[in-house]
Structure formats: structure tokens, C-alpha cells
Design an enzyme around this catalytic site. Sequence first.
Site, PDB file in Angstrom:
ATOM      1  N   TYR A 141       0.494  -1.114   0.292  1.00 18.03           N
ATOM      2  CA  TYR A 141      -0.454  -0.170  -0.039  1.00 18.03           C
ATOM      3  C   TYR A 141       1.010   0.858   0.206  1.00 18.03           C
ATOM      4  O   TYR A 141       0.591   2.328  -0.383  1.00 18.03           O
ATOM      5  CB  TYR A 141      -0.932  -0.351   1.020  1.00 18.03           C
ATOM      6  CG  TYR A 141      -1.814  -0.913   1.351  1.00 18.03           C
ATOM      7  CD1 TYR A 141      -1.993  -1.975   0.320  1.00 18.03           C
ATOM      8  CD2 TYR A 141      -3.010  -1.263   1.985  1.00 18.03           C
ATOM      9  CE1 TYR A 141      -3.022  -2.782   0.244  1.00 18.03           C
ATOM     10  CE2 TYR A 141      -3.590  -2.362   2.224  1.00 18.03           C
ATOM     11  CZ  TYR A 141      -3.907  -3.269   1.123  1.00 18.03           C
ATOM     12  OH  TYR A 141      -4.815  -3.951   1.309  1.00 18.03           O
ATOM     13  N   LYS A 191       4.232 -15.104   3.533  1.00 23.39           N
ATOM     14  CA  LYS A 191       3.864 -15.835   2.206  1.00 23.39           C
ATOM     15  C   LYS A 191       4.805 -15.876   2.040  1.00 23.39           C
ATOM     16  O   LYS A 191       5.907 -16.087   1.061  1.00 23.39           O
ATOM     17  CB  LYS A 191       3.097 -15.278   1.160  1.00 23.39           C
ATOM     18  CG  LYS A 191       2.579 -15.921  -0.454  1.00 23.39           C
ATOM     19  CD  LYS A 191       1.685 -17.704  -0.065  1.00 23.39           C
ATOM     20  CE  LYS A 191       1.884 -17.928  -1.122  1.00 23.39           C
ATOM     21  NZ  LYS A 191       1.370 -19.111  -1.707  1.00 23.39           N
ATOM     22  N   ASP A 223      -2.397 -18.303   2.714  1.00 21.67           N
ATOM     23  CA  ASP A 223      -3.871 -19.038   2.254  1.00 21.67           C
ATOM     24  C   ASP A 223      -4.076 -19.948   2.808  1.00 21.67           C
ATOM     25  O   ASP A 223      -5.427 -20.458   3.514  1.00 21.67           O
ATOM     26  CB  ASP A 223      -3.265 -20.030   1.243  1.00 21.67           C
ATOM     27  CG  ASP A 223      -1.784 -20.114   0.965  1.00 21.67           C
ATOM     28  OD1 ASP A 223      -0.900 -19.589   1.905  1.00 21.67           O
ATOM     29  OD2 ASP A 223      -0.943 -20.870  -0.162  1.00 21.67           O
TER      30      ASP A 223
END
Length: 366
Positions: A141, A191, A223
Site C-alpha cells: 500500500y 507467504k 493461504d
Amino acid sequence: MLLRLTILPGDGIGLEVIEHAVLVLQAVADTFGHQVQLQYKNIGGAALTAANDPLPAETIQACLSSSAILLGAVGSPAFDQNPGHLRPEAGLLRLRRELGAYANLRPAVCFSALEDSSPLRGDLVRGTDMMIVRELLGGLYFGEPRSINGANGSRVAVNTMTYDEPAIERIARVAFELAMKRRKKVLSVDKANVLECSRLWREVVTRCAKQYPGVQLSHMYVDSAAMVLVQRPRDFDVVLTENMFGDILSDQAGGVVGSLGLLASASVGGPVGLYEPVHGSAPDIAGKGIANPLGAILTVAMLLRYSFQLETEAACIERAVNSTLDLGFRTADLARGTSPVSTSAMGRKVVEEVKKIGSSIGRKSA
Ligand code: NAD
């Protein structure tokens, strides 16, 4: 105590839920003998309309000179075609950065009266009580470079995910400190099998954990975490994660406990705390008087707790929300086959319960 606040209603349902959050704040202040001083300023689409700037200097000044900030939500389809810096969301990102608010605390709790409002089975969500600690000033962001370049048909878009060790360490500390006061479990979500940022994240979080031997640290890929969040939401205590993963997982947590409209948040770490419900401006329901104000109302509880250390007052709001739900009040997002109440009716009932609970606390302590 004097509570000097800047109120940023923002756009869409932001205005509707903040109206009731402020009424609840006023009721708590009256009940417990505090004085409230409010100044209202524009942000997001409202500020773009008024001043062609999603975060006018006047708004920043007001925020920096107050003790805490209460924000509704920003965003409006009217600005969808604007360049990035002239979109409502750019105002909120800039405000978070100006405030140095790097730690976004997003609790997701299943109220016992709402076990049947979740799309999941009641026995799965019962007892869910997690605190998502989302890093708020890094990652995709904010990372540079960012751009869309090239000729139509062959344009290339770039965003950059960046994290440095100090940024990871300071947010990890927030998570471990919170865990010490809870069930002493931190799940760090990343991740690391694919992303360098996540590998550094995991290394730094693991190192930081050594200073908190009483806290049990585990790691999970994002995930997998998304899957476990719907399979066994009760397993989560403190969830520590980076900016975008936290944004996504907390909306999912909202779904798990019944509605995004229930979730509150605190963005802290800088000199002035920023408090905002997790949801956005919800253009699909804005103006209809049906938005759930409880996320914004519970946000006031976080504001009192974290910016003013007013624990009894914060708990009074949380108990008032609980009893309003126990009495069967449901806005449309929570009504499963029962007839829903409006935003105003829900807000009014919480105010009534705050007064009742607040005065019983007053009688006990007298
Ligand atoms: P959203 O959170 O506004 O809405 C998602 C869904 O949840 C919608 O169906 C909406 O009706 C429902 N919902 C949200 N809050 C609710 C409430 N209090 N009561 C009942 N239902 C509620 O997300 P979106 O639709 O993806 O985004 C809409 C706009 O909000 C966009 O412009 C987006 O950028 C902005 N946004 C702002 C913030 C923020 O200000 N912090 C956060 C998220 C999205």
C-alpha cells in the site's frame, strides 16, 4: 476527563454510523462525568468535493492537535476514475502515515447472541475471540515505485512490497505485548515460501519471540490461514501480519463472526490514535438507514481504552452492545429471518443500555 476528539465521518455509511457512535460516546461521557470536545473535519470523497484534496491541511492540523480521532469510512464510486492521489482512499493512507499509526488492532469476537448469524455452524464460531495485528504503514500500500505506464493495450502496472527489519520488529512487539495479556499465542501469517518480504518477516518475528518466552509463536502461510480461519476460528488468538494480508483476513474474520459491520479497529503507534470501524463506505447500502453501527460504536470503546485508558467506560460500551444483541436487536446484515431494525434504532438502544449499565456501575462503586 476532557476528551478532545476530531471526528472524520468521511463518506457513505461512514456518516450514518459515526452519528450513532458519537451519541454513544456522549452518553458514556455524561454517565461517567467526562467532558467531550469535538471538531468535525472532512476526509476522503467529502474533502475532494469540498477542496479537491482527500486530506486537506486543515484536517491534518485538527487531527494532530486532538487527543484521538474517530473516523467513519472513505470511498465513493464518484471518484473511481480519478488518478490515485485524488481518490478518497489516498486521504486515509496519507492520514495513517502522517500520524505514524503503524499498528492496526482489529479484534474479531463472536457475540454469544450471534452464533447463529455466522454463515458457519454455531458450534464452530462459538467462543471465537481473536486480535488481528495488522502492520499499517508498509507493504504494497505504501511501497515505491508504483505506477501504470505505457500505451493502451500494452500498459504495465507496478506496485512494490517493502519491509525493513525495524518496521517488522516494532509491529511484532505490539503483537507479543498484546498476547501477554491474552491467551499468550501469536500466529504470524506470511507467504515465506514465495516472497522475500515474508522470509525477512518470519526471521525477525522469530528473533523477537525470544524476548517473550511465555508466548507461543507459530507461523502459517496466508493461504492456509484463510482456510483455517473458517475451519477453526476459535484457534486464533493474536494474528500478526503485514498490511495487505491483514486487510483481507480481517474482512474474512468479519464474515466469520456474522458481519463486517461489527468490527472495530484502532490504528496506534504514533502520537494520536486513529479509530475506525473496519468496514468501508458501503455505497450499496449508503443513505438507506440500514447500516450496522455496532462496529463504529465498538470503535469508541477501543478509543476510550487505548487513548484514554478508560477501561470501565470501554467495558460499559461493550456490555451495552452485548445486551442490545441479547435483546434481539439486529440490523439487516445480521437479521436471519427476523425483522431488522434501522441504524438509528440500533444506536438508540445501545445508548439506552449504556445509561442503564453505566448507572448500575456508578451505584456499585458509590
Ligand atoms: P465495504 O466494507 O464498504 O462493504 C463490503 C460489504 O459489506 C458491502 O456489501 C456492504 O454493504 C457491507 N457492509 C459494510 N459495512 C457494513 C455495515 N456497517 N453494515 C452493514 N453492511 C455493511 O467494502 P467495499 O464495498 O469493498 O468498498 C466500498 C468503498 O469503501 C470503496 O470505495 C473502498 O475503497 C472503501 N473502503 C474504505 C475503507 C475505510 O475507509 N477504512 C475500508 C474498506 C473499503
